[in-house]
Design a protein around this motif. Sequence first.
Motif, PDB file in Angstrom:
ATOM      1  N   ILE A  61       4.889  39.418  -4.127  1.00 29.62           N
ATOM      2  CA  ILE A  61       5.360  39.193  -5.498  1.00 29.62           C
ATOM      3  C   ILE A  61       6.846  38.849  -5.496  1.00 29.62           C
ATOM      4  O   ILE A  61       7.296  37.932  -6.209  1.00 29.62           O
ATOM      5  CB  ILE A  61       5.072  40.434  -6.373  1.00 29.62           C
ATOM      6  N   VAL A  62       7.627  39.534  -4.666  1.00 35.76           N
ATOM      7  CA  VAL A  62       9.062  39.248  -4.593  1.00 35.76           C
ATOM      8  C   VAL A  62       9.289  37.828  -4.078  1.00 35.76           C
ATOM      9  O   VAL A  62      10.074  37.056  -4.649  1.00 35.76           O
ATOM     10  CB  VAL A  62       9.772  40.298  -3.708  1.00 35.76           C
ATOM     11  N   TRP A  63       8.597  37.452  -2.982  1.00 40.47           N
ATOM     12  CA  TRP A  63       8.767  36.099  -2.430  1.00 40.47           C
ATOM     13  C   TRP A  63       8.325  35.039  -3.429  1.00 40.47           C
ATOM     14  O   TRP A  63       9.006  34.009  -3.584  1.00 40.47           O
ATOM     15  CB  TRP A  63       7.987  35.949  -1.124  1.00 40.47           C
ATOM     16  N   MET A  64       7.188  35.251  -4.090  1.00 39.00           N
ATOM     17  CA  MET A  64       6.711  34.264  -5.050  1.00 39.00           C
ATOM     18  C   MET A  64       7.692  34.135  -6.219  1.00 39.00           C
ATOM     19  O   MET A  64       7.984  33.022  -6.683  1.00 39.00           O
ATOM     20  CB  MET A  64       5.317  34.650  -5.561  1.00 39.00           C
ATOM     21  N   THR A  65       8.231  35.245  -6.684  1.00 39.48           N
ATOM     22  CA  THR A  65       9.203  35.208  -7.782  1.00 39.48           C
ATOM     23  C   THR A  65      10.465  34.461  -7.358  1.00 39.48           C
ATOM     24  O   THR A  65      10.994  33.627  -8.117  1.00 39.48           O
ATOM     25  CB  THR A  65       9.549  36.641  -8.221  1.00 39.48           C
ATOM     26  N   LEU A  66      10.974  34.726  -6.151  1.00 39.49           N
ATOM     27  CA  LEU A  66      12.170  34.026  -5.663  1.00 39.49           C
ATOM     28  C   LEU A  66      11.924  32.526  -5.536  1.00 39.49           C
ATOM     29  O   LEU A  66      12.784  31.704  -5.910  1.00 39.49           O
ATOM     30  CB  LEU A  66      12.618  34.605  -4.312  1.00 39.49           C
ATOM     31  N   ILE A  67      10.754  32.153  -5.010  1.00 36.01           N
ATOM     32  CA  ILE A  67      10.449  30.723  -4.856  1.00 36.01           C
ATOM     33  C   ILE A  67      10.379  30.040  -6.216  1.00 36.01           C
ATOM     34  O   ILE A  67      10.914  28.931  -6.400  1.00 36.01           O
ATOM     35  CB  ILE A  67       9.143  30.546  -4.057  1.00 36.01           C
ATOM     36  N   ILE A  68       9.752  30.665  -7.192  1.00 40.18           N
ATOM     37  CA  ILE A  68       9.643  30.061  -8.531  1.00 40.18           C
ATOM     38  C   ILE A  68      11.025  29.934  -9.175  1.00 40.18           C
ATOM     39  O   ILE A  68      11.364  28.897  -9.774  1.00 40.18           O
ATOM     40  CB  ILE A  68       8.688  30.887  -9.407  1.00 40.18           C
ATOM     41  N   ILE A  69      11.876  30.966  -9.036  1.00 44.59           N
ATOM     42  CA  ILE A  69      13.222  30.913  -9.611  1.00 44.59           C
ATOM     43  C   ILE A  69      14.034  29.789  -8.957  1.00 44.59           C
ATOM     44  O   ILE A  69      14.693  28.985  -9.645  1.00 44.59           O
ATOM     45  CB  ILE A  69      13.929  32.283  -9.467  1.00 44.59           C
ATOM     46  N   LEU A  70      13.978  29.719  -7.608  1.00 48.52           N
ATOM     47  CA  LEU A  70      14.704  28.641  -6.922  1.00 48.52           C
ATOM     48  C   LEU A  70      14.162  27.271  -7.319  1.00 48.52           C
ATOM     49  O   LEU A  70      14.935  26.310  -7.489  1.00 48.52           O
ATOM     50  CB  LEU A  70      14.616  28.838  -5.407  1.00 48.52           C
ATOM     51  N   TRP A  71      12.831  27.175  -7.439  1.00 48.54           N
ATOM     52  CA  TRP A  71      12.194  25.915  -7.846  1.00 48.54           C
ATOM     53  C   TRP A  71      12.735  25.459  -9.207  1.00 48.54           C
ATOM     54  O   TRP A  71      13.123  24.302  -9.379  1.00 48.54           O
ATOM     55  CB  TRP A  71      10.688  26.139  -7.904  1.00 48.54           C
ATOM     56  N   VAL A  72      12.727  26.378 -10.180  1.00 49.04           N
ATOM     57  CA  VAL A  72      13.161  26.045 -11.535  1.00 49.04           C
ATOM     58  C   VAL A  72      14.661  25.710 -11.546  1.00 49.04           C
ATOM     59  O   VAL A  72      15.091  24.703 -12.146  1.00 49.04           O
ATOM     60  CB  VAL A  72      12.830  27.200 -12.499  1.00 49.04           C
ATOM     61  N   GLY A  81      18.559  12.537  -8.935  1.00 44.69           N
ATOM     62  CA  GLY A  81      17.845  11.884  -7.837  1.00 44.69           C
ATOM     63  C   GLY A  81      17.192  12.874  -6.878  1.00 44.69           C
ATOM     64  O   GLY A  81      16.258  12.532  -6.148  1.00 44.69           O
ATOM     65  N   LEU A  82      17.678  14.111  -6.832  1.00 46.32           N
ATOM     66  CA  LEU A  82      17.126  15.121  -5.908  1.00 46.32           C
ATOM     67  C   LEU A  82      16.073  16.016  -6.560  1.00 46.32           C
ATOM     68  O   LEU A  82      15.445  16.815  -5.876  1.00 46.32           O
ATOM     69  CB  LEU A  82      18.255  15.997  -5.347  1.00 46.32           C
ATOM     70  N   ARG A  83      15.878  15.877  -7.846  1.00 46.47           N
ATOM     71  CA  ARG A  83      14.851  16.690  -8.517  1.00 46.47           C
ATOM     72  C   ARG A  83      13.484  16.116  -8.182  1.00 46.47           C
ATOM     73  O   ARG A  83      13.253  14.926  -8.316  1.00 46.47           O
ATOM     74  CB  ARG A  83      15.057  16.675 -10.034  1.00 46.47           C
TER      75      ARG A  83
END
Length: 199
Positions: A61-72, A81-83
């Motif tokens: 859950i922590v890893w998934m939350t961090l990935i989603i936050i970084l993604w957003v 151009g990098l989005r």
Amino acid sequence: MANERLDKDAGRERAKSGGGPRIRLDQPRPQRRRLLPDYDPEAFGRLSERVARFLGTGRFIVWMTLIIILWVIWNIAAPRGLRFDQYPFIFLTLALSLQASYAAPLILLAQNRQDDRDRVTQEQERKQNERSISDTEYLTREIAALRMGLGEVATRDWIRSELQDMVRDMNEERPSRRPPQPPPRPGQDPGHGREEADR
């Protein structure tokens, strides 16, 4: 010899009738070609249990939350151009849906395997309990039989009281059968007086 002849005759009749060659029961069947890939269900089940165990941890859950936050954050703050996923985050939604669609069956498969193990364990415990109950009943019957047998066995106190009664009865009967003996005189052989009394 006669059996072999009968087998050959039956084989000829089958060949004539179009039945094909006789199927041998003492040999395994040849493998058929399959369209689907062959896999080991036990290895796949172990993998599904590992994945389900990882999905149920706080680390996931922590890893998934961090990935989603970084993604957003990346898709909002990075240069245009990098989005790689613009504001409605359709790619993120698709990735999370794909992850959920695979996670649910893996979790169900792991639960089914756990249910099977629990069922086997419960069956073994039930059999063990039945054996323990039958052993307990047997021991109870044996103890009851021993108690009944001990009720008929003479105890030490009972034997002692019976012997004391017999000694008392013998002491009471002795004076009536034989007169009392005088004590031996000094200097006289104690057996001499007894012999004279016996005469």
